[in-house]
Every structure is written in C-alpha cells, then in structure tokens.
Design an enzyme around this catalytic site. Sequence first.
Site, mmCIF file in Angstrom:
data_model
loop_
_atom_site.group_PDB
_atom_site.id
_atom_site.type_symbol
_atom_site.label_atom_id
_atom_site.label_comp_id
_atom_site.label_asym_id
_atom_site.label_seq_id
_atom_site.Cartn_x
_atom_site.Cartn_y
_atom_site.Cartn_z
ATOM 1 N N HIS A 244 28.903 -21.169 -13.117
ATOM 2 C CA HIS A 244 29.291 -22.516 -12.722
ATOM 3 C C HIS A 244 29.286 -23.499 -13.894
ATOM 4 O O HIS A 244 29.781 -24.618 -13.774
ATOM 5 C CB HIS A 244 28.404 -23.022 -11.578
ATOM 6 C CG HIS A 244 27.005 -23.376 -11.983
ATOM 7 N ND1 HIS A 244 25.942 -22.509 -11.854
ATOM 8 C CD2 HIS A 244 26.477 -24.510 -12.492
ATOM 9 C CE1 HIS A 244 24.831 -23.093 -12.263
ATOM 10 N NE2 HIS A 244 25.137 -24.320 -12.643
ATOM 11 N N ASP A 279 26.790 -15.579 -10.352
ATOM 12 C CA ASP A 279 26.698 -16.818 -11.141
ATOM 13 C C ASP A 279 26.326 -16.537 -12.592
ATOM 14 O O ASP A 279 25.536 -17.271 -13.194
ATOM 15 C CB ASP A 279 25.695 -17.786 -10.505
ATOM 16 C CG ASP A 279 25.876 -19.205 -11.035
ATOM 17 O OD1 ASP A 279 26.984 -19.524 -11.512
ATOM 18 O OD2 ASP A 279 24.897 -19.985 -11.007
ATOM 19 N N SER A 359 21.005 -25.344 -16.387
ATOM 20 C CA SER A 359 21.709 -24.169 -15.888
ATOM 21 C C SER A 359 22.219 -23.312 -17.047
ATOM 22 O O SER A 359 22.850 -23.820 -17.978
ATOM 23 C CB SER A 359 22.890 -24.581 -15.013
ATOM 24 O OG SER A 359 22.434 -25.275 -13.870
#
Length: 501
Positions: A244, A279, A359
Amino acid sequence: MSQHPEQDPTPEPDRLGPRPLRRPAVDPAQAAVFGRPAGVDSAFAARNGSHPDPALRTAPPPAAALVEAFSRPSDDTGVLLQRPPGETDGEQSADSPLWSKDADPWRDPGAGAMIGPPALDKPEPEAKEQVAADAGRLLSVPELLFGRRVKASALIILAVVVLVIGGAGGVVGWFIARTGDSLTSDVTLAEVSPGVQRPPGSISDIAKRVAPSVVSIELHGPNASGVGSGAVIDGQGYIITNNHVIENAAKDTAIKMTAVFQDGSRADAKVVGRDPKTDLAVIKVQVNNPTVLQFGDSESLQVGDTVIAVGSPLGLSNTFTEGIVSALHRPRLIPNGGGDPPVAYDAIQTDASINRGNSGGPLVDATGALVGINSFIVPASEDGGSVGLGFAIPSNFARKIAQTLIRDGQVKHPEIGINAVSDVSAESSQGARAANIVENGAAQKAGIREGDIITKVGDRIVRNSPELTVAVRAHEIGAKVPVVLVRDGRELTIDVVLQSD
C-alpha cells in the site's frame, strides 16, 4: 742716654720707568680693510653733516615730513644732540647723561631716516629645514594628543591611573550586580559522572547499526503523493516495503518514487513486484555497497521480547520506538480497496509506537535482526495515531514472499475455494462457516458443502474466517491438507488438495 735708630745699610733699588711706547708695524692690507677712509681723521663725521665718501651713503633721502620733525634747528646754536623735551637753553638734566653736553655723541645725528618694514631677523636656515622635516614625519600619540609637551613617564603614570580607576569601577559593578537581585547568583550545577554507558546490544547501539539500512520512500506526482518506509535486504539494492506504500506508483507511471537514505542521499526507485494479498512489495535502487539488514527468525520470538520499530512516521525519517511483543500469530484480514482481494497475514502484535509513515519499515529484535515488516495499526481516531496496537508481517513469511517477487515479479498463493468471511459460534464448535463454495475449487472437489463449519486446517485451529485464510496460506500449492469440519453436529476430517489462486 738717647738712642737713635740704626740706618739700614742696604741701598734702595731704582724705580722702574715707563716702558717705551712700541707701535708695531701695520699690515697695509689690514689697514685698507679696517682703517678709516681716506680724508677721515676722526671717528666722528664733520659737523656740517657731509660725508667724505658719498658712495657709502646708500640710503635714500628721508621724507620731507621726517626731516622737518626730526632734524636740528636751522639756527646754528652748536647743539649736536636733541635736548630732552621741556628743557630750556642753558639747563641740563642731571638725570640723563645722554642728553648732556659732556655725553658721548654715540650716534650720527645727520644719518638719514626713512619709513620701512620692521627690522626683523631672518629665520635661520636650520629652522626651515627642521620645520620641513617635522612636516614629513608621522606624529606619535603623545605628540598628537599633547603637542610634544608630555613626557613618556607622565603618559605611563596616566595609563596606570586609568587602569586603576577602570578596575575599581568593574569591581563595584560586579558587587552591585551580585547583591542587587537575590534571585540571581553564580551556581555550579551537578553533572553526571561518568557519562551514559552504551554497551553493545543497547538500544542506541542497535539504532546506530540499523539506521543506514532503513530508507524513507517518497512518492511525488500530479495526482498523488505519500511517504512510507522500507528496509534494504540485498546488496544489489532490493528494498522490501508494504504494497500500500507503492501501489499508486505501480499503477501510475507519472508518479516518481524516490528512496532517501540516512545520510540524505537519494536514489530513484523502481517496482520489482508486489503482492496485494499479503501487503508486501519489493523495489530496487541503483546504489553502491548499501548497508543490508539481516533477516531474523520470527518463529523464535516470544511474548514480552523487546522489539524496535523503525521508519518515517508522519514524514519524520529515522525514528526509533521501543516496545515488546504483545502477541504472536494474530491473524489479520484487512479489506483492500481498488477491487483487490483482502489482505491476510499472521501478524506479530506489538506496543511499539507505529504511526502513519512507519508502514513498510522494519521491526527488529534485540540483536538488530529483521523479525517483521510494520504494516497495520489500530488507529486512535479516523485521522490515525498509535494506541499501542500495531501489527507486523513476520519476517519468515516476508522473506519467502520477497524471494519470489525478486525471482518472478509476482506471487501465487494456495486457495481452498471458499469465499466465506462470516464467523460462527455454535454450542459444540467455533470456526468459519463454508459459504459460496467456488465451483471446481479445492473445497468442492474434496466434498466440503455449504454450511460446514471448518475448525481446523492442518495443525492450525480455525476460530474465524481470518484464521481460515491464514491457515490455508501457510501451506504450499498442491499440498494435501487435512481439514476438520463439523456437519450436522458430527465432526469430519476431509483431505483437501490446495489449488493456486
């Protein structure tokens, strides 16, 4: 009998007479220079005022007014010098012998008189030269300030007096400053001695070793921008991160992606491959001899172990936060936008502070080894923010996905062919209810029916749909896996051959 003095028999010597007058001969040359002019037999001029040598009278004739004022009377009275004012004929002043008849006529009353400039002495040549020399010479400080009228010793004394006065003023000012305000004073603050110890294995030591291998990933484009994190996992410039973080750059070529290292150096990054179902993604940069982060064994972690989250939360690069492993094997099933299937992985839960921008960054253990990839948080609000519930993808699982992406550019996952996402709770069991079984899928071929409650896949207990997905993906494509299910109150075990997605 009278006595008479005896006469001295010694005769009286003769008295000396005057010496004879001796006039030495006069040198004619000296006589011509120093003698009287021809025709002059006296030291004084004649009474009639005439001069025997008219050539010597070089002065111009006096003015008529001067002649009338200062010349002798016209009558021949025999007066050579002017009488004092107020004297009558026949009277002489006893106070001034210069005016008496017997006085020495020291001047020539017949000398000419004229009006002219004052008789001033001409300046000496040496004085002119001295003035010229002084004009070209640089003046010293005493000459400039005092006009050469102060001695060096006086200047020294003056300087000493000034220093004494200045020092006394400084002491007075210091004393007033110390005693003027009771709230201020000189103080010596205590210091820690010795300094802070940073032994090998400390947080600071780990941060120093790990920081060069962590990068900030920046995306800039006309329609999208963002910041994430990543970790260098190979010397050729491969970087692992979250899908993402880079999916916008993968879908839009107008978006530029840049990796920023700890020292501030920047490198353009390209997408190698990405896996939306886990992911995870791998990008690559062209760098020489990058610092590589070593993979650790995520299966060796235990609850309570110290872990450190590294990344760029809210754009703040090289941020380190410490926490512990809060839980292991925490399945996460996260809806994915853009039509992609949901994200599912068996997460490591930690209370290390993870925020937006972390992230894709590494989660390292107490040795500095990579044990997870920070991926998801439970936000405190809709705007984000850590509440101590962060989740990371285990390093063992991430390493396998990264190797496949680097080799093939994509990843295939095993599938059981059940689209169920609802959880069930019955009196006799808990598990995932089979629904929407895919035609010709692995579950249908194995005989699983809709409504069956799956409670176990292989050795993994299934309590909900996320655990079902994670349990299936833990096996390889084509593997025969025993599946325990409950049908009509009876427990059955069915072997299922997993297929590719």
